[in-house]
Write an enzyme that holds these catalytic residues in place. Structure first.
Site, PDB file in Angstrom:
ATOM      1  N   SER A 286      -1.642   1.762  11.493  1.00 24.56           N
ATOM      2  CA  SER A 286      -1.945   2.864  10.472  1.00 24.56           C
ATOM      3  C   SER A 286      -1.468   4.159  10.842  1.00 24.56           C
ATOM      4  O   SER A 286      -1.295   4.615  12.119  1.00 24.56           O
ATOM      5  CB  SER A 286      -3.211   2.787  10.167  1.00 24.56           C
ATOM      6  OG  SER A 286      -3.537   1.635   9.474  1.00 24.56           O
TER       7      SER A 286
ATOM      8  N   GLY B 258      -4.992  35.912  14.692  1.00 22.64           N
ATOM      9  CA  GLY B 258      -3.958  35.252  15.136  1.00 22.64           C
ATOM     10  C   GLY B 258      -3.462  34.099  14.818  1.00 22.64           C
ATOM     11  O   GLY B 258      -3.935  33.583  13.871  1.00 22.64           O
TER      12      GLY B 258
ATOM     13  N   MET C 275      -3.526  31.067  16.164  1.00 22.08           N
ATOM     14  CA  MET C 275      -4.452  29.935  16.374  1.00 22.08           C
ATOM     15  C   MET C 275      -5.636  29.948  15.364  1.00 22.08           C
ATOM     16  O   MET C 275      -6.167  29.108  14.848  1.00 22.08           O
ATOM     17  CB  MET C 275      -5.002  30.286  17.894  1.00 22.08           C
ATOM     18  CG  MET C 275      -5.783  29.236  18.424  1.00 22.08           C
ATOM     19  SD  MET C 275      -4.903  27.572  18.785  1.00 22.08           S
ATOM     20  CE  MET C 275      -6.224  26.471  18.528  1.00 22.08           C
TER      21      MET C 275
ATOM     22  N   GLY D 189     -10.120  39.141  13.406  1.00 20.95           N
ATOM     23  CA  GLY D 189      -8.698  38.920  13.964  1.00 20.95           C
ATOM     24  C   GLY D 189      -7.822  38.025  13.111  1.00 20.95           C
ATOM     25  O   GLY D 189      -8.427  37.277  12.169  1.00 20.95           O
TER      26      GLY D 189
ATOM     27  N   THR E   8       0.838  -1.103  -0.067  1.00 24.27           N
ATOM     28  CA  THR E   8       0.161  -0.108   0.187  1.00 24.27           C
ATOM     29  C   THR E   8       0.909   1.136   0.107  1.00 24.27           C
ATOM     30  O   THR E   8       2.199   1.006  -0.104  1.00 24.27           O
ATOM     31  CB  THR E   8      -0.748   0.202   1.332  1.00 24.27           C
ATOM     32  OG1 THR E   8      -0.012   0.435   2.201  1.00 24.27           O
ATOM     33  CG2 THR E   8      -1.482  -1.368   1.693  1.00 24.27           C
ATOM     34  N   CYS E   9       0.139   2.413  -0.214  1.00 22.85           N
ATOM     35  CA  CYS E   9       1.277   3.562  -0.211  1.00 22.85           C
ATOM     36  C   CYS E   9       1.747   3.698   1.308  1.00 22.85           C
ATOM     37  O   CYS E   9       2.765   4.304   1.404  1.00 22.85           O
ATOM     38  CB  CYS E   9       0.233   4.779  -0.329  1.00 22.85           C
ATOM     39  SG  CYS E   9      -1.280   5.044   0.596  1.00 22.85           S
TER      40      CYS E   9
END
Lengths: 289, 447
Positions: free
Chosen positions: B118, B200, B202, B198, B57-58
């Site tokens: 996984s 920021g 976050m 705003g 698989t990848c």
């Protein structure tokens, strides 16, 4: 005009109708305990608890179908079967359970479908409770009677489903407002706006049926003044119907609709349904007005 | 041909995954169905006594094998085969390689199918990928009794874990939790408007997660026009003048607020006034600012939902805590499946040895008994019968303890050693000698 004798209920019939709500509530319990309400993933749908619940509902539906068939056989005709609240509750329950089958198979409202089970159970419990006072409210050859019964029952089923969608909306909303996720009883419910849309759809479909039911009822009353008594327009049945009709109409009203969003829409669908329930009970107790 | 006890298998796997190898290497080793089939065919040609499966698989490339004891395949040979797939030198591959043997291999595959190994915990895609790899190997007839058993049990274990735990439930990051909560209110953001107040750090992180949901419009309002401009440019958003914030709020469905203002920007009074212009549409507000931008009372307004950073981190912590519990639960499920498997394997590996051991001892006792009875013709039929019974019981009693030990040994490797030791000590020869590789074993399992 011919008034039929009330088709008497026998003990097995009442017992079967009384046990079915318990089966449905057990199924609801299994659903809410299973992963269905916890996880979105389709791949994990076939959990044992889920399958048990599905089988239980299938059994309940089987019981209802047999009961209805027996009642119809005893009454010698299908149209004269649904003449009192007991029989109506069987049909309504079955209609709500058919809605359960449908939404169980859809992706969008699968998490909502189990909540239809307590509704079907409640309708049956009410039917059994009132069966002791049951009398036929009408039984005649008037063509309006058939139109009235069919449209009222279908409309009622729509509003019952809409009412439950409203209940689930309020549960989900209060959970979201409470913020503390560890306290959530039902961690996986459909999104609020989807529930609201669905509540409105139920009312949009139920409303014309209710209107048709009311109009055909009026035609019947006018054509046959003995059926509801002379002052039929002041009977609790009619007054309550008008109130419920106005409530639902307000939700569909273009000007009022925007203000009746979210929890207000949910509350309205619940209150409207309670009024309709009162109509049915009133009709059961006061068949002649 | 060397005589041997049939069906004593050893198992081995070599592989790389996203933890041990960089993507460049994984890419080279990843192979499609045709290439996998070719590799398996080649392996089977070189090792007819072994079974093979290649999981590609990848995120991982793993070569599983089971071979009859006595036909051992060295691990570097398997590694070399893996290197050949990607045409990379073995030396390059070696440092990234991990190796599992015996029940260790089985446990690893169980963890893989359960998604515990996984990148994204709880994903179910891997179950399908293992199933495909198994089917591919079955179709090339490189899977026999042992890998059939291992794969089928691994798929069952994976299914068990996915069905009976909440591994995939919830998002563990604060931003992920926010997106998830928005999903509890809105079906989709495709027809919704997001307003960012705003800019920021976050808010930026949060916005990235929200933008992944592809909202219809993004509005940016900031006191600092320059910062608003850069954010607007980055996410191709529309700018809203800070003085016209109410307009933005009227249009918005989701508000992300993260200003450095000392006083609340979104007060109860302000939002209450906007209820009507907003036509009571649901409003989801995320407040990432400290001190807070939004008054707490806002949550009492109809159809208005407010979550601040603390609320969100509580949600994500809960998910993390639950996941921890779910990992424990998954591990327990895997252990249960593993015990079942080792019990099966123990019966399988020791069964033929035990059978041969009993057969040999009974033959000796029968031979000696016949000799004794010919030498003493005076014995009555009852006495002869009693002697026969005695000999039979004696063999049973003597072999009882070693056979029980052999059959119930908890460690698979040790049990295999014991079985081999018994075979060697008693010079057990095999009457129904079996040199079946994958094909023979496959027929065996099919019967």
């Amino acid at each position: 005009m011919v008034h039929a004798q009330f088709l008497p209920l026998n003990i097995p019939e009442i017992t079967a109708a009384a046990v079915t709500p318990l089966i449905l509530l057990a199924a609801f319990y299994f659903y809410t305990r299973s992963k269905l309400l916890h996880v979105k993933d389709v791949a994990t749908d076939g959990t044992p608890k889920n399958l048990t619940a599905t089988w239980l509902v299938a059994v309940a539906m089987g019981i209802l179908l047999i009961l209805l068939a027996l009642r119809a056989a005893a009454a010698h005709s299908l149209s004269s079967t649904v003449t009192n609240f007991f029989d109506s509750s069987l049909v309504l329950s079955l209609l709500v359970l058919l809605a359960w089958v449908y939404y169980r198979l859809t992706h969008q409202l699968r998490d909502f479908a189990p909540f239809l089970l307590p509704m079907a159970a409640a309708l049956l419990i009410l039917g059994v409770t009132l069966s002791f006072t049951a009398e036929p409210h009408f039984h005649d050859a008037n063509p309006w009677t058939l139109v009235h019964v069919v449209s009222v029952l279908l409309g009622f089923a729509c509003f019952a489903v809409g009412c439950m969608a409203g209940v689930v909306y309020l549960i989900s909303e209060s959970q979201l407002k409470r913020k503390d996720r560890s306290q959530w009883t039902f961690p996986k419910l459909p999104p609020l706006d989807r529930l609201e849309r669905f509540t409105r759809h139920c009312i949009v479909v139920g409303f014309p049926l209710l209107t048709l039911g009311a109009i055909s009822g009026i035609f019947r009353a006018v054509e046959d003044p003995h059926a509801l008594g002379r002052d039929w327009y002041f009977s609790p049945k009619v007054v309550l119907t008008v109130v419920a009709w106005l409530l639902y109409a307000s939700l569909l009203h273009v000007r009022l609709a925007p203000a009746l969003r979210g929890s207000r829409c949910a509350w309205l669908s619940i209150v409207g349904f309670l009024f309709l329930l009162a109509v049915l009970i009133a009709a059961n107790w006061m068949p002649h007005g | 041909m060397e005589s041997m006890i049939p069906h004593s298998y050893q198992m081995l796997m070599v592989g790389i995954n996203y933890r041990t190898a960089p993507i460049e290497l994984r890419e080279k080793l990843a192979s499609g169905a045709d290439e996998t089939r070719r590799t398996l065919g080649e392996l089977h040609l070189n090792h007819p006594h072994a079974e093979f499966m290649l999981l590609s698989t990848c995120n991982r490339v793993e070569l599983y094998t089971a071979f009859l004891v006595g036909h051992d395949i060295p691990e570097d040979q398997l590694a070399a085969q893996l290197a050949r797939i990607g045409s990379v030198p073995s030396e390059l591959l070696m440092p990234h390689l991990y190796i599992h043997r015996g029940t260790g291999m089985v446990e690893h595959l169980f963890r893989v199918t359960s998604s515990l190994d996984s990148m994204v915990l709880g994903e179910t895609q891997i179950l399908g990928q293992v199933r495909d790899a198994y089917q591919l190997a079955t179709s090339t007839a490189t899977v026999g009794t042992m890998l059939h058993a291992v794969c089928q049990r691994a798929l069952a274990a994976g299914k068990d874990v996915h069905e009976n735990t909440h591994l995939s439930e919830g998002k563990t990051s604060v931003a992920g939790a926010a997106v998830e909560l928005i999903g509890e209110v809105f079906d989709t953001l495709a027809d919704k408007t997001v307003l960012v107040i705003g800019a920021g750090k976050m808010a930026g992180i949060m916005l990235k997660h929200i933008m992944a949901q592809k909202p219809r419009r993004l509005l940016v309002a900031n006191r600092d026009a320059q910062r608003a401009g850069s954010l607007a440019e980055k996410f191709s958003a529309e700018r809203v003048e800070f003085s016209r914030l109410d307009d933005g709020l009227t249009q918005a469905d989701v508000v992300l607020s993260g200003t450095s203002s000392r006083d609340p920007i979104l007060t109860v009074a302000r939002l209450k006034n906007l209820l009507k212009p907003r036509q009571y549409r649901p409003l989801f507000i995320i407040d990432v600012a400290v001190p807070r931008d939004v008054e707490d009372g806002v949550t009492r307004l109809p159809n208005t939902f407010l979550y601040n950073v603390d609320d969100l981190s509580r949600v994500s912590e809960l998910t993390r805590a639950r996941r921890g519990g779910e990992i424990d639960k998954s591990t327990q499920i895997i252990q249960r499946h593993l015990e079942d498997f080792t019990a099966w394997l123990a019966a399988r590996n020791s069964g033929p040895v035990v059978k041969a051991l009993y057969q040999q001892c009974r033959e000796i006792s029968d031979r000696e008994l016949t000799l004794l009875l010919t030498e003493h013709p005076e014995l009555s039929p009852e006495q002869q019968q009693a002697l026969r019974k005695f000999a039979h019981r004696l063999v049973g009693k003597i072999l009882h303890t070693p056979v029980t030990q052999l059959g119930n040994h908890p460690a698979f490797e040790r049990q295999l050693q014991l079985a081999m030791a018994v075979k060697e000590l008693f010079r057990l020869t095999d009457s129904s000698s079996d040199d079946s590789g994958a094909k023979g074993a496959a027929a065996d399992s099919a019967s």
